[in-house]
Design a protein around this motif. Structure first.
Motif, PDB file in Angstrom:
ATOM      1  N   ARG A  48       0.981  -6.677   2.114  1.00 17.41           N
ATOM      2  CA  ARG A  48      -0.200  -5.968   1.494  1.00 17.41           C
ATOM      3  C   ARG A  48       0.089  -5.874   0.167  1.00 17.41           C
ATOM      4  N   VAL A  49      -0.959  -6.166  -0.453  1.00 14.76           N
ATOM      5  CA  VAL A  49      -1.049  -5.939  -2.074  1.00 14.76           C
ATOM      6  C   VAL A  49      -1.943  -4.830  -2.642  1.00 14.76           C
ATOM      7  N   GLY A  50      -1.465  -4.220  -3.712  1.00 12.62           N
ATOM      8  CA  GLY A  50      -2.440  -3.214  -4.123  1.00 12.62           C
ATOM      9  C   GLY A  50      -2.274  -3.923  -5.749  1.00 12.62           C
ATOM     10  N   TRP A  51      -3.691  -4.264  -6.192  1.00 10.78           N
ATOM     11  CA  TRP A  51      -3.938  -4.867  -7.537  1.00 10.78           C
ATOM     12  C   TRP A  51      -4.789  -3.774  -8.299  1.00 10.78           C
ATOM     13  N   PHE A  52      -4.217  -3.558  -9.377  1.00  8.39           N
ATOM     14  CA  PHE A  52      -4.937  -2.645 -10.562  1.00  8.39           C
ATOM     15  C   PHE A  52      -5.171  -3.268 -11.706  1.00  8.39           C
ATOM     16  N   SER A  53      -6.256  -3.339 -12.087  1.00 11.78           N
ATOM     17  CA  SER A  53      -6.747  -3.857 -13.180  1.00 11.78           C
ATOM     18  C   SER A  53      -7.112  -2.548 -14.184  1.00 11.78           C
ATOM     19  N   ALA A  54      -6.806  -2.694 -15.439  1.00  9.76           N
ATOM     20  CA  ALA A  54      -6.821  -1.756 -16.727  1.00  9.76           C
ATOM     21  C   ALA A  54      -8.264  -1.146 -16.629  1.00  9.76           C
ATOM     22  N   THR A  55      -9.159  -1.922 -16.253  1.00  7.48           N
ATOM     23  CA  THR A  55     -10.813  -1.551 -16.726  1.00  7.48           C
ATOM     24  C   THR A  55     -11.545  -2.263 -15.496  1.00  7.48           C
ATOM     25  N   TYR A  56     -12.627  -1.575 -15.130  1.00  8.72           N
ATOM     26  CA  TYR A  56     -13.588  -2.159 -13.988  1.00  8.72           C
ATOM     27  C   TYR A  56     -14.202  -3.488 -14.648  1.00  8.72           C
ATOM     28  N   LYS A  57     -14.387  -3.593 -15.820  1.00  8.84           N
ATOM     29  CA  LYS A  57     -14.731  -4.772 -16.189  1.00  8.84           C
ATOM     30  C   LYS A  57     -13.999  -5.796 -16.007  1.00  8.84           C
ATOM     31  N   LEU A  58     -12.528  -5.749 -16.237  1.00 10.26           N
ATOM     32  CA  LEU A  58     -11.748  -6.695 -16.001  1.00 10.26           C
ATOM     33  C   LEU A  58     -11.333  -6.985 -14.645  1.00 10.26           C
ATOM     34  N   ARG A 112      -1.588   4.949   0.271  1.00  8.26           N
ATOM     35  CA  ARG A 112      -1.800   3.616   0.593  1.00  8.26           C
ATOM     36  C   ARG A 112      -0.161   3.120   0.758  1.00  8.26           C
ATOM     37  N   GLU A 113      -0.005   2.041   1.221  1.00 10.33           N
ATOM     38  CA  GLU A 113       1.446   1.350   1.500  1.00 10.33           C
ATOM     39  C   GLU A 113       1.341   0.008   1.243  1.00 10.33           C
ATOM     40  N   TYR A 114       2.076  -0.590   0.137  1.00 12.45           N
ATOM     41  CA  TYR A 114       2.018  -2.122  -0.144  1.00 12.45           C
ATOM     42  C   TYR A 114       3.423  -2.728  -0.208  1.00 12.45           C
ATOM     43  N   GLU A 115       3.378  -3.861  -0.213  1.00  8.12           N
ATOM     44  CA  GLU A 115       4.697  -4.618  -0.538  1.00  8.12           C
ATOM     45  C   GLU A 115       4.924  -5.022  -1.735  1.00  8.12           C
ATOM     46  N   GLU A 116       3.599  -5.056  -2.417  1.00 10.87           N
ATOM     47  CA  GLU A 116       3.703  -5.528  -3.662  1.00 10.87           C
ATOM     48  C   GLU A 116       2.442  -4.575  -4.567  1.00 10.87           C
ATOM     49  N   ILE A 140       5.090   1.676  -2.686  1.00 15.84           N
ATOM     50  CA  ILE A 140       5.923   0.446  -2.400  1.00 15.84           C
ATOM     51  C   ILE A 140       7.241   1.229  -1.947  1.00 15.84           C
ATOM     52  N   ALA A 141       7.364   2.635  -1.885  1.00 18.08           N
ATOM     53  CA  ALA A 141       8.689   3.195  -1.654  1.00 18.08           C
ATOM     54  C   ALA A 141       9.121   2.931  -0.044  1.00 18.08           C
ATOM     55  N   ARG A 142       8.301   3.050   0.750  1.00 22.49           N
ATOM     56  CA  ARG A 142       8.762   2.834   2.037  1.00 22.49           C
ATOM     57  C   ARG A 142       8.991   1.547   2.465  1.00 22.49           C
ATOM     58  N   THR A 143       8.237   0.575   1.610  1.00 22.59           N
ATOM     59  CA  THR A 143       8.335  -0.742   2.194  1.00 22.59           C
ATOM     60  C   THR A 143       9.419  -1.445   1.244  1.00 22.59           C
ATOM     61  N   GLU A 144       9.939  -0.699   0.359  1.00 18.27           N
ATOM     62  CA  GLU A 144      10.889  -1.155  -0.545  1.00 18.27           C
ATOM     63  C   GLU A 144      10.333  -2.485  -1.308  1.00 18.27           C
ATOM     64  N   GLY A 145       9.025  -2.429  -1.659  1.00 14.91           N
ATOM     65  CA  GLY A 145       8.251  -3.462  -2.315  1.00 14.91           C
ATOM     66  C   GLY A 145       8.515  -3.575  -3.828  1.00 14.91           C
ATOM     67  N   ARG A 146       7.813  -4.484  -4.376  1.00 16.18           N
ATOM     68  CA  ARG A 146       8.000  -5.155  -5.767  1.00 16.18           C
ATOM     69  C   ARG A 146       7.024  -4.554  -6.665  1.00 16.18           C
ATOM     70  N   GLY A 147       6.958  -4.468  -7.868  1.00 19.20           N
ATOM     71  CA  GLY A 147       5.971  -4.508  -8.877  1.00 19.20           C
ATOM     72  C   GLY A 147       6.024  -5.271  -9.805  1.00 19.20           C
ATOM     73  N   LEU A 148       4.837  -5.953 -10.243  1.00 19.84           N
ATOM     74  CA  LEU A 148       4.678  -6.821 -11.585  1.00 19.84           C
ATOM     75  C   LEU A 148       3.525  -6.317 -12.557  1.00 19.84           C
ATOM     76  N   PHE A 149       3.857  -6.171 -13.594  1.00 22.83           N
ATOM     77  CA  PHE A 149       3.294  -5.722 -14.746  1.00 22.83           C
ATOM     78  C   PHE A 149       2.958  -6.760 -15.772  1.00 22.83           C
ATOM     79  N   LEU A 150       1.556  -7.059 -16.084  1.00 21.97           N
ATOM     80  CA  LEU A 150       0.999  -8.242 -16.761  1.00 21.97           C
ATOM     81  C   LEU A 150       0.358  -7.627 -17.807  1.00 21.97           C
ATOM     82  N   SER A 151       0.566  -8.234 -19.231  1.00 23.37           N
ATOM     83  CA  SER A 151      -0.423  -7.821 -20.173  1.00 23.37           C
ATOM     84  C   SER A 151      -0.028  -8.666 -21.509  1.00 23.37           C
TER      85      SER A 151
END
Length: 200
Positions: A48-58, A112-116, A140-151
């Protein structure tokens, strides 16, 4: 589904064992495409992936992450899709939920719970560290998942501070990376040279 061939810096980010990665990309250096490639790779593993864009337009506008994602995935791999909710589930069982941070995306994703977790254009998210530390890391706490920050960089803000964590041995789970615009094979060398002349 054929994922893109990664550039050397993208491969370095992908191969990094760091749990949390902050990647500063120049303009047109392929950050969103790289993030989507990584998200799809995770989904193909049934995760499972949670994707977060800075804005709705993006997220949802022309050239945004959501339409870009839909263009990348063959129909035969899609088990279920909701355009309204920006969710896509693959036949592997993996799925992505996509949120806009300027529309209270982090709070709406509570529980929610995600692996990333991927944050796209992180330098343009208000109170990024506060939202990450108090809300988003729990995803990602219980799944011990990862985080990726792009900008692309945007001054000395919270994304800048996360990149500093990646360079600080006191934060061993973090790693920072830098990719200039010409790291992308889609950024013409002639244009890069013109830009360099303009800032000299």
């Amino acid at each position: 589904l054929e994922l893109s061939e990664l550039t050397p810096i993208q491969q370095e980010i992908r191969d990094s064992p760091a749990r949390f990665r902050a990647a500063r990309f120049g303009r047109r250096a392929g950050k969103t495409h790289f993030g989507l490639d990584e998200a799809l790779d995770t989904m193909l593993e049934g995760k499972r992936v949670g994707w977060f864009s800075a804005t709705y337009k993006l997220l949802s506008g022309e050239g945004g992450a959501w339409p870009y994602l839909l263009s990348m995935v063959p129909q035969e791999l899609i088990a279920r899709v909701s355009v309204q909710d920006h969710t896509l589930r693959l036949v592997t069982g993996g799925f992505v939920e996509m949120w806009a941070m300027d529309r209270d995306g982090a709070r709406k994703a509570r529980g929610r719970e995600y692996e990333e977790v991927v944050v796209d254009e992180a330098a343009h998210v208000d109170d990024l560290i506060g939202q990450w530390d108090s809300v988003m890391r729990a995803f990602i706490a219980r799944t011990e998942g990862r985080g990726l920050f792009l900008s692309t960089p945007n001054g000395r803000n919270d994304f800048y501070e996360l990149c500093r964590r990646g360079d600080d041995p006191e934060y061993p789970e973090w790693k920072a990376f830098h990719a200039p615009s010409n790291a992308s094979p889609y950024f013409p060398e002639s244009e890069w040279q013109e830009l360099l002349k303009a800032v000299e």
